[in-house]
Design a protein around this motif. Structure first.
Motif, PDB file in Angstrom:
ATOM      1  N   PRO A  42       0.804  -1.229   0.000  1.00 10.51           N
ATOM      2  CA  PRO A  42       0.000   0.000   0.000  1.00 10.51           C
ATOM      3  C   PRO A  42       0.841   1.287   0.000  1.00 10.51           C
ATOM      4  CG  PRO A  42       0.014  -0.903   2.188  1.00 10.51           C
ATOM      5  CD  PRO A  42       0.766  -1.878   1.313  1.00 10.51           C
ATOM      6  N   GLY A  43       2.159   1.157  -0.147  1.00 16.38           N
ATOM      7  CA  GLY A  43       3.000   2.349  -0.245  1.00 16.38           C
ATOM      8  C   GLY A  43       3.721   2.759   1.018  1.00 16.38           C
ATOM      9  N   ILE A  44       3.746   1.913   2.029  1.00 19.85           N
ATOM     10  CA  ILE A  44       4.489   2.221   3.250  1.00 19.85           C
ATOM     11  C   ILE A  44       5.941   1.822   3.002  1.00 19.85           C
ATOM     12  CG2 ILE A  44       4.765   1.716   5.707  1.00 19.85           C
ATOM     13  CD1 ILE A  44       1.741   1.047   5.734  1.00 19.85           C
ATOM     14  N   HIS A  45       6.838   2.786   3.036  1.00 14.28           N
ATOM     15  CA  HIS A  45       8.246   2.501   2.756  1.00 14.28           C
ATOM     16  C   HIS A  45       8.923   1.983   4.029  1.00 14.28           C
ATOM     17  CE1 HIS A  45      12.084   2.543   0.837  1.00 14.28           C
ATOM     18  NE2 HIS A  45      12.586   3.240   1.850  1.00 14.28           N
ATOM     19  N   ALA A  46       9.033   0.671   4.101  1.00 10.96           N
ATOM     20  CA  ALA A  46       9.686   0.030   5.242  1.00 10.96           C
ATOM     21  C   ALA A  46      11.082  -0.407   4.814  1.00 10.96           C
ATOM     22  CB  ALA A  46       8.873  -1.166   5.704  1.00 10.96           C
ATOM     23  N   PRO A  47      12.088  -0.195   5.654  1.00  9.12           N
ATOM     24  CA  PRO A  47      13.446  -0.600   5.292  1.00  9.12           C
ATOM     25  C   PRO A  47      13.594  -2.112   5.269  1.00  9.12           C
ATOM     26  CG  PRO A  47      13.396   0.168   7.551  1.00  9.12           C
ATOM     27  CD  PRO A  47      12.027   0.416   6.984  1.00  9.12           C
ATOM     28  N   SER A  48      14.452  -2.583   4.414  1.00  7.45           N
ATOM     29  CA  SER A  48      14.692  -4.012   4.304  1.00  7.45           C
ATOM     30  C   SER A  48      15.350  -4.539   5.573  1.00  7.45           C
ATOM     31  CB  SER A  48      15.594  -4.305   3.108  1.00  7.45           C
ATOM     32  OG  SER A  48      15.971  -5.658   3.103  1.00  7.45           O
ATOM     33  N   PRO A  49      14.847  -5.645   6.124  1.00  4.44           N
ATOM     34  CA  PRO A  49      15.480  -6.205   7.321  1.00  4.44           C
ATOM     35  C   PRO A  49      16.855  -6.789   7.010  1.00  4.44           C
ATOM     36  CG  PRO A  49      13.721  -7.642   6.563  1.00  4.44           C
ATOM     37  CD  PRO A  49      13.650  -6.394   5.737  1.00  4.44           C
ATOM     38  N   ILE A  50      17.070  -7.200   5.789  1.00  2.23           N
ATOM     39  CA  ILE A  50      18.368  -7.774   5.424  1.00  2.23           C
ATOM     40  C   ILE A  50      19.460  -6.710   5.536  1.00  2.23           C
ATOM     41  CG2 ILE A  50      19.700  -8.759   3.520  1.00  2.23           C
ATOM     42  CD1 ILE A  50      17.070 -10.160   2.678  1.00  2.23           C
ATOM     43  N   LEU A  51      19.171  -5.509   5.094  1.00  5.02           N
ATOM     44  CA  LEU A  51      20.154  -4.431   5.185  1.00  5.02           C
ATOM     45  C   LEU A  51      20.316  -3.928   6.617  1.00  5.02           C
ATOM     46  CD1 LEU A  51      19.137  -2.391   2.031  1.00  5.02           C
ATOM     47  CD2 LEU A  51      21.027  -4.015   2.258  1.00  5.02           C
ATOM     48  N   GLN A  52      19.305  -4.119   7.433  1.00 10.16           N
ATOM     49  CA  GLN A  52      19.302  -3.602   8.800  1.00 10.16           C
ATOM     50  C   GLN A  52      20.102  -4.482   9.765  1.00 10.16           C
ATOM     51  OE1 GLN A  52      17.393  -0.738   9.228  1.00 10.16           O
ATOM     52  NE2 GLN A  52      18.205  -0.489  11.272  1.00 10.16           N
ATOM     53  N   TYR A  53      20.002  -5.809   9.623  1.00  7.11           N
ATOM     54  CA  TYR A  53      20.516  -6.703  10.649  1.00  7.11           C
ATOM     55  C   TYR A  53      21.703  -7.562  10.239  1.00  7.11           C
ATOM     56  CZ  TYR A  53      15.972  -5.507  12.528  1.00  7.11           C
ATOM     57  OH  TYR A  53      14.883  -4.823  12.969  1.00  7.11           O
TER      58      TYR A  53
END
Length: 70
Positions: free
Chosen positions: A53-64
């Motif tokens: 729906p357009g919510i820009h959530a950061p990728s968990p792979i890049l985060q952790y």
């Protein structure tokens, strides 16, 4: 949106929280100091659902994860 790294969770302040709560079964509605929030696990499947729906959530792979690649 806030990434809670210790809990690997996303905290979202949304105008229409039911849209996310209905789409992600593991999402929970909480209030923190009177502010309504939606908490959802910060995992790949949940991020995909949030991005629809357009919510820009950061990728968990890049985060952790650190990638020793090139």
């Amino acid at each position: 949106m806030v990434v809670v790294e210790q809990a690997r969770t996303l905290a979202l302040k949304l105008n229409n929280p039911n849209r996310v709560l209905d789409s992600i079964p593991t999402a929970k509605h909480v209030e923190l100091r009177g502010v309504p929030l939606v908490l959802t696990p910060h995992k790949l499947d949940e991020v995909k659902v949030l991005r629809n729906p357009g919510i820009h959530a950061p990728s968990p792979i890049l985060q952790y994860y650190d990638s020793p690649g090139q």
